[in-house]
Design an enzyme around this catalytic site. Structure first.
Site, PDB file in Angstrom:
ATOM      1  N   HIS A 116       0.834  -1.206   0.000  1.00 11.16           N
ATOM      2  CA  HIS A 116       0.000   0.000   0.000  1.00 11.16           C
ATOM      3  C   HIS A 116       0.868   1.256   0.000  1.00 11.16           C
ATOM      4  CE1 HIS A 116      -2.698  -3.039   2.037  1.00 11.16           C
ATOM      5  NE2 HIS A 116      -3.492  -2.610   1.073  1.00 11.16           N
ATOM      6  N   ASP A 170      -3.748  -7.515  -7.585  1.00  8.23           N
ATOM      7  CA  ASP A 170      -5.156  -7.813  -7.860  1.00  8.23           C
ATOM      8  C   ASP A 170      -5.434  -7.475  -9.319  1.00  8.23           C
ATOM      9  OD1 ASP A 170      -6.071  -8.543  -5.115  1.00  8.23           O
ATOM     10  OD2 ASP A 170      -5.419  -6.500  -4.697  1.00  8.23           O
ATOM     11  N   GLN A 213      -9.090  -7.364 -10.633  1.00  8.66           N
ATOM     12  CA  GLN A 213      -9.728  -6.171 -10.076  1.00  8.66           C
ATOM     13  C   GLN A 213      -9.305  -4.936 -10.845  1.00  8.66           C
ATOM     14  OE1 GLN A 213     -10.028  -5.170  -5.670  1.00  8.66           O
ATOM     15  NE2 GLN A 213      -8.272  -3.907  -6.236  1.00  8.66           N
ATOM     16  N   LEU A 230       3.066  -9.350  -1.049  1.00  8.95           N
ATOM     17  CA  LEU A 230       2.549  -8.736   0.167  1.00  8.95           C
ATOM     18  C   LEU A 230       1.028  -8.730   0.139  1.00  8.95           C
ATOM     19  CD1 LEU A 230       4.913  -5.673   0.735  1.00  8.95           C
ATOM     20  CD2 LEU A 230       4.715  -7.726   2.126  1.00  8.95           C
TER      21      LEU A 230
END
Length: 360
Positions: A55, A172, A175, A206
């Site tokens: 992130h 992802d 997505q 991660l």
């Protein structure tokens, strides 16, 4: 009460400075964006919390794009719409204090962490985004309704944050592809930016769910990235072998070149040449990955494969054995009670087209 709410109460308008704090309401989010945003320099990073270095890399990428004076908001919201029956909504990690530290250290201007009632004030929305055919494949097949819920909240957060750029991780991959398709199909005025997967030193991608793994489960889970790397390495070796065949003097035909190269090598290497001569890059990629995953299925604890797929990044349909061009090798599996996903981008066939020409 946020900084913006306190300033409004004291003076009727916020003090103008670059914020670095927690926003809980849509009103405070709009105040922050209005006073600290700048046209063309507003970015959002959407998360469900439990922030980690992956992130943080998204936040740093956003900060780099919008500059020191740009406005970067990180959303932290565990979206109930994208969790199905029996999934881990209740136990999904919620670590807001730590999330704030990660976000601000990486360069976030503000963190928007609303309640469920703030995002869905009338309860679960009756009108939702539908993911379409791509949303029924792979992750969508394994988790029915997941992508509809994901796209619905992404659409709402894009409206609420009104960014110029939105950053999502390539881990992802399905997505990311669906968000890009939604933005294009529904004319969202935002650039969707994909950021490469961040991995731990042992190769494991991660994920907030990694914390659920025991030491033994983690060892087994390394097969996901191991399978992807094995496939990538098989493809690279195959292409290198073909390149050597193309370099043989006086040879223009692919089959002849590979045959001549095979004759000059030991039996084991000749077998590899024969594999390359078949031109089955996609088949070789799948086989290399499956070998690693099959071994992990016999480990203790075992890896339980959900899917292994080599897909077209445009629509996530399985590619043909003779596919030339970009592809994504994606894998999903359970280790213990934890479900993990991973993927890697690959380029199939392009080297051969360059060496021998499209008509060979």
């Amino acid at each position: 009460m946020s900084l913006f709410a306190r300033d409004r109460a004291a003076s009727g308008r916020p003090v103008r400075h670059q914020p670095a704090e927690l926003l809980r309401t849509v009103e405070d989010l709009h105040d922050a964006a209005a006073h600290f945003g700048a046209p063309g320099r507003n970015a959002v990073v959407m998360t469900m919390g439990a922030l980690h270095e992956g992130h943080a890399s998204l936040v740093r990428a956003a900060r780099e794009r919008v500059g020191a004076k740009g406005f970067v908001v990180v959303t932290v919201f565990v979206n109930p719409l994208q969790f199905g029956a029996g999934e881990d909504l209740d136990r999904y990690p919620r670590t807001l204090d730590a999330d704030l530290e990660v976000a601000f250290d990486a360069g976030a201007s503000a963190v928007f962490a609303p309640s469920v009632d703030e995002v869905y004030p009338g309860g679960e929305p009756q009108v939702r985004i539908t993911a379409g055919p791509m949303g029924e494949l792979l992750e969508g097949a394994s988790r029915p309704g997941h992508f509809d819920g994901m796209l619905t909240v992404v659409a709402k957060l894009l409206h609420l944050t009104a960014p110029d750029l939105a950053f999502f991780g390539q881990k992802d991959a399905q997505q990311l592809a669906l968000i890009r398709r939604m933005a294009r199909d529904l004319n969202f005025p935002v650039e969707i930016v994909g950021v490469p997967t961040v991995r731990e030193t042992d190769g494991l991608a991660l994920s907030s769910r990694n914390r659920y793994l025991s030491a033994d489960e983690r060892r087994t889970a390394l097969a996901l990235s191991g399978a992807l790397f094995a496939a990538r390495d098989r493809l690279a070796a195959q292409e290198a072998l073909r390149a050597r065949a193309a370099a043989l003097p006086g040879t223009q035909d692919r089959a002849e070149a590979l045959s001549r190269l095979g004759e000059a090598r030991a039996a084991a290497d000749a077998h590899a040449v024969a594999q390359a001569a078949e031109g089955c890059g996609a088949e070789a990629v799948r086989a290399a990955a499956r070998t690693v995953l099959d071994d992990a299925s016999r480990a203790e604890p075992p890896l339980v494969l959900d899917y292994l797929a080599l897909v077209d990044p445009a629509d996530f349909t399985e590619v043909a054995d003779d596919h030339d061009g970009e592809a994504i090798l994606a894998v999903a599996a359970r280790v213990g009670s934890t479900r993990l996903i991973d993927n890697i981008p690959l380029l199939l066939g392009a080297t051969m087209s360059t060496m021998f020409g499209a008509t060979q």
